[in-house]
Design a protein around this motif. Structure first.
Motif, PDB file in Angstrom:
ATOM      1  N   GLY A 188     -11.382  -8.667   3.071  1.00 57.40           N
ATOM      2  CA  GLY A 188     -10.698  -7.390   2.920  1.00 57.40           C
ATOM      3  C   GLY A 188     -11.391  -6.378   2.040  1.00 57.40           C
ATOM      4  N   VAL A 189     -12.180  -6.823   1.048  1.00 57.87           N
ATOM      5  CA  VAL A 189     -12.894  -5.868   0.180  1.00 57.87           C
ATOM      6  C   VAL A 189     -14.401  -6.111   0.225  1.00 57.87           C
ATOM      7  N   SER A 190     -14.867  -6.659   1.307  1.00 58.72           N
ATOM      8  CA  SER A 190     -16.310  -6.903   1.446  1.00 58.72           C
ATOM      9  C   SER A 190     -17.103  -5.605   1.408  1.00 58.72           C
ATOM     10  N   TRP A 191     -16.425  -4.462   1.671  1.00 58.65           N
ATOM     11  CA  TRP A 191     -17.092  -3.163   1.665  1.00 58.65           C
ATOM     12  C   TRP A 191     -17.609  -2.760   0.284  1.00 58.65           C
ATOM     13  N   PHE A 242     -22.266 -10.504  -6.270  1.00 58.17           N
ATOM     14  CA  PHE A 242     -21.364  -9.751  -7.136  1.00 58.17           C
ATOM     15  C   PHE A 242     -20.034  -9.518  -6.429  1.00 58.17           C
ATOM     16  N   THR A 243     -20.099  -9.138  -5.154  1.00 59.84           N
ATOM     17  CA  THR A 243     -18.877  -8.917  -4.386  1.00 59.84           C
ATOM     18  C   THR A 243     -18.095 -10.219  -4.231  1.00 59.84           C
ATOM     19  N   GLY A 270      -6.412  -2.374 -13.417  1.00 57.67           N
ATOM     20  CA  GLY A 270      -5.799  -2.730 -12.149  1.00 57.67           C
ATOM     21  C   GLY A 270      -6.682  -2.530 -10.925  1.00 57.67           C
ATOM     22  N   PHE A 271      -6.372  -3.314  -9.891  1.00 55.39           N
ATOM     23  CA  PHE A 271      -6.993  -3.150  -8.582  1.00 55.39           C
ATOM     24  C   PHE A 271      -5.872  -3.210  -7.551  1.00 55.39           C
ATOM     25  N   PRO A 272      -5.153  -2.098  -7.349  1.00 54.61           N
ATOM     26  CA  PRO A 272      -3.954  -2.088  -6.484  1.00 54.61           C
ATOM     27  C   PRO A 272      -4.304  -1.944  -5.011  1.00 54.61           C
ATOM     28  N   TRP A 273      -5.058  -2.882  -4.492  1.00 53.50           N
ATOM     29  CA  TRP A 273      -5.558  -2.795  -3.113  1.00 53.50           C
ATOM     30  C   TRP A 273      -4.962  -3.915  -2.277  1.00 53.50           C
ATOM     31  N   LEU A 274      -4.722  -3.636  -1.004  1.00 56.12           N
ATOM     32  CA  LEU A 274      -4.250  -4.632  -0.031  1.00 56.12           C
ATOM     33  C   LEU A 274      -2.903  -5.250  -0.405  1.00 56.12           C
ATOM     34  N   TYR A 275      -1.994  -4.444  -0.958  1.00 53.45           N
ATOM     35  CA  TYR A 275      -0.625  -4.926  -1.063  1.00 53.45           C
ATOM     36  C   TYR A 275      -0.055  -5.044   0.346  1.00 53.45           C
TER      37      TYR A 275
END
Length: 495
Positions: A62-65, A84-85, A130-135
């Motif tokens: 989901g955050v491979s970008w 790192f990713t 925070g990392f408010p991604w992919l809720y």
């Protein structure tokens, strides 16, 4: 071993529910499969491992970008960017390891699973900025359940998603908790149906014409000194033919020079629009000099600014900065180690949380820069007196990956949560106008240089989510945990 593999696969399915894939039914399949894997674990440690694998699949895909900005624009070798990713995804996966483990230890019910999921999602959006991604709730923006957003925002949508998904598994198991979970799930569905007939905001005045300028300047050229003159020309040419009575929006850091350096150019552009009863809102770096030294900020300004009666209502400085992109944690230790830690714009200072909203053409505009639009509570708290929401961004850092369209999808939910129209101006997409129900009114294709001509309807009123925020759902989640702990204590009095 097969349960661990299933947990990983279930996590990999999760991002497919989001843009650009939009296979939202897979969200329920993913969460249900993850809950089933947790149920089958023989110990809390095994449940943690399965949850971590679930999260690894979710974020690894989901955050491979993230590696795009590191490698393509941060000059980090691919052999470093990918690990790192992966480490970033592995860290985020810990939250789902804890979700699976804690809910296993507290009774393995759908109620507890949903409650802990929400609490740890909230923590993930707050801890270390925070990392408010992919809720989970974001994937439901175009579904009938989206009507829950004005009531409880992305938090209620997420809680509903996890509860409904886990209840599908719980119903196959004996015990009274399955009927409690089923009853709450039915209540959620009935609430979603009823909320379709509720309206919390209303139109406030005539429609306003807008023009959103998408400069589409390549990221590898944007910050070069030799590009500054060309950047001015591009935005001047795109703006000069815009008709009268129009609010014009330029994206984040449309100009890569400080306002204080190019005041005359920016003010001339704004004055030309003002002469035609229009105005300009632009993203621009800001430099302040004081006895304490020089401060740099990522800002958005309503132009013309010079000679305005109240500068504080014409300029907004970004509060929520992106780690490494806009500031470097522990910079005294790591700056200079690799080029990625010295990206342009990585030395900014956050703005004051008490800043007022912008005043433009007689309307109150709630401004948000890039990453800030992902913070539900921030947007809700700044929207009370706003007629319209504005967010500007430069997602060119992430190329043609899923990152920019995921960002756009999440921004849309802010409009639905607050019952306000949202204007989204970007460098290379997605530039769009969103109505108060989260629907796309007009949009430009990505990676094209153009102007989006549209309108917005000012609105006023307060949604329940704006009034109450996340706290009712955090309290509800806490009560679910407390009831599980008390029930476990009653069943096992010697624990």
């Amino acid at each position: 071993m097969r349960h661990r593999l299933l947990a990983l696969i279930a996590g990999l399915l999760f991002p497919l529910a989001f843009a650009p894939y939009d296979l939202w039914p897979l969200l329920f399949v993913s969460v249900a499969a993850g809950f089933w894997c947790q149920q089958q674990a023989g110990s809390g440690k095994e449940a943690f491992l399965r949850g971590w694998l679930y999260g690894l699949g979710m974020f690894g895909f989901g955050v491979s970008w993230v590696h795009v900005s590191m490698h393509d624009y941060g000059y980090m070798p691919l052999w470093m960017a990918i690990p790192f990713t992966a480490m970033f995804a592995a860290f985020l996966a810990l939250f789902y390891g804890l979700t699976f483990s804690l809910s296993w230890r507290l009774g393995r019910s759908a109620l507890v699973f949903a409650g802990i999921w929400l609490l740890l999602d909230w923590l993930r959006g707050w801890l270390l900025t925070g990392f408010p991604w992919l809720y989970a709730g974001y994937a439901l923006i175009d579904t009938p359940l989206a009507s829950l957003a004005p009531l409880g925002g992305v938090w209620l949508l997420t809680l509903a998603t996890v509860l409904l998904s886990a209840t599908l598994i719980q119903l196959r198991q004996p015990g009274p908790l399955r009927w409690v979970a089923a009853g709450l799930s039915v209540l959620v569905l009935l609430t979603a149906i009823a909320s379709h007939f509720l309206t919390f905001t209303h139109a406030n005045g005539p429609e306003q014409k807008v023009a959103l300028v998408q400069g589409n300047i390549p990221q590898d050229l944007k910050w070069q000194i030799s590009m500054r003159g060309e950047t001015r020309r591009i935005y001047h040419e795109l703006t000069r033919e815009i008709p009268a009575d129009t609010l014009v929006l330029w994206p984040e850091s449309a100009m890569t020079e400080f306002y204080q350096t190019i005041t005359d150019f920016i003010e001339d552009e704004g004055n030309q629009l003002a002469d035609r009863n229009g105005a300009l809102i632009t993203g621009i770096p800001w430099r302040s000099v004081s006895d304490a030294g020089i401060t740099y900020r990522n800002s958005i300004a309503a132009i013309p600014l010079r000679d305005s009666e109240n500068d504080s209502e014409r300029v907004y400085h970004k509060q929520k900065l992106v780690p490494f992109g806009e500031y470097v944690p522990m910079q005294s230790l790591i700056r200079g180690l690799i080029p990625f830690f010295d990206l342009p714009m990585s030395g900014f200072t956050p703005g004051d949380p008490s800043q007022p909203n912008l005043q433009v053409l007689g309307h109150t505009v709630a401004p948000f820069i890039c990453y800030e639009i992902l913070y539900p509570q921030l947007v809700a708290s700044r929207s009370h007196d706003a007629d319209v929401l504005v967010t500007i961004s430069n997602d060119a850092w992430f190329g043609t990956s899923a990152g920019p369209v995921q960002h756009f999808q999440m921004a849309r939910l802010r409009a639905l949560e607050t019952g306000r129209w949202l204007l989204r101006g970007t460098n290379n997409g997605v530039t769009a106008v969103i109505d108060h129900q989260g629907r796309i009114v007009d949009a430009l294709p990505q990676f094209e240089r153009d102007v989006l001509y549209s309108h917005y309807q000012p609105r006023t009123g307060i949604t329940p989510f704006m009034a109450l925020g996340v706290w009712p759902w955090l309290v509800l989640s806490g009560l679910l945990l407390l009831s599980a702990m008390l029930g476990r204590k009653k069943k096992h009095p010697h624990i």
